[in-house]
Design an enzyme around this catalytic site. Structure first.
Site, PDB file in Angstrom:
ATOM      1  N   ASP A 187     -27.991  26.844  48.555  1.00 26.26           N
ATOM      2  CA  ASP A 187     -27.525  27.339  47.325  1.00 26.26           C
ATOM      3  C   ASP A 187     -27.217  26.078  46.311  1.00 26.26           C
ATOM      4  O   ASP A 187     -27.361  24.893  46.645  1.00 26.26           O
ATOM      5  CB  ASP A 187     -26.140  27.971  47.359  1.00 26.26           C
ATOM      6  N   TYR A 192     -23.567  25.316  60.213  1.00 21.77           N
ATOM      7  CA  TYR A 192     -23.118  25.087  58.802  1.00 21.77           C
ATOM      8  C   TYR A 192     -21.533  24.839  59.091  1.00 21.77           C
ATOM      9  O   TYR A 192     -21.065  25.161  59.999  1.00 21.77           O
ATOM     10  CB  TYR A 192     -23.289  26.439  58.143  1.00 21.77           C
TER      11      TYR A 192
END
Length: 246
Positions: free
Chosen positions: A53, A111
């Site tokens: 993102d 992540y």
């Protein structure tokens, strides 16, 4: 034709995400492709393991590209790191089999998400964590994490509107480590939907703050309705740590 694999780290704070855009040069993919094209002398398009993102970071993004260039990998590495912006670094370059594909061959990702949990903000962590100045119940958050682990339809924890592709994903592990005032959340799974980790994080944090019940997780799985899940936390706390391949 050679196939070149790159491992990349970047501070995404001033970029609009990984994916190249036609109307902006502020993307990670675009910056790397521009340097590669200039270096090799022919147009180069790279394939990333997935998108990150706008504002999110990476310590281990993986990409590959095809080229007929005979330039050695060490020379490519040196050139890229000389001409890329300082907030994008190519850590490794290697030649791989022609059929290697950074996205299709990936079978898992790791992540991290960081939360600065103190009433006073941090001058140093502000660009790499989400400042949340409320008391959090770690035990409740760990319980929420355990409910999210496994194979589920995560459409309710995603910003996808509709999808013809399956939205079932498997999360192998979610852990929480407290490092002083910094909370380090780790996610390991086969793959993640659009904004899935950031929405899961918002849900976990609301449970930790006592504004949402743990039972809401089952309800979201059942309904698949995005609005029943938590907020989408800011992107600056999110890092792609590693991409796994067989």
């Amino acid at each position: 034709m050679r196939n070149i694999k790159m491992t990349i780290e970047y501070d995404g704070g001033r970029y609009l995400g990984w994916q190249r855009l036609s109307d902006s040069d502020k993307t990670i993919q675009g910056k790397i492709e521009n340097v590669l094209t200039s270096m090799i002398g022919t147009k180069i398009e790279i394939i990333g393991s997935g998108r990150t993102d706008a504002g999110a970071h990476a310590k281990g993004q993986v990409a590959n590209f095809k080229t007929t260039s005979t330039m050695e990998c060490a020379a490519m590495l040196d050139h890229l790191n000389r001409y890329l912006p300082r907030d994008i670094v190519v850590k490794e370059i290697e030649e791989v089999p022609e059929r290697f594909h950074a996205r299709y061959n990936a079978n898992g990702k790791k992540y991290s998400y960081y939360v600065w949990n103190n009433n006073v903000p941090s001058a140093f962590e502000r660009n790499y964590s989400y400042h949340l100045p409320v008391e959090l119940d770690i035990d409740k958050m760990n319980e929420a994490c355990s409910k999210l682990v496994g194979t589920h339809d995560f459409i309710g924890f995603s910003s996808l509107k509709k999808s013809k592709k399956s939205t079932v994903r498997t999360i192998n592990e979610i852990t929480i480590q407290k490092e002083g005032d910094l909370l380090h959340f780790t996610f390991i799974g086969e793959g993640f939907l659009y904004k899935m980790i950031r929405i899961i994080m918002g849900t976990i944090l609301e449970i930790g703050a006592g504004t949402t019940e743990i039972a809401s997780i089952d309800a979201i799985f059942k309904s698949g309705i995005r609005s029943e899940a938590g907020m989408t936390v800011p992107s600056q706390g999110l890092f792609l740590d590693e991409v796994y391949y067989n």
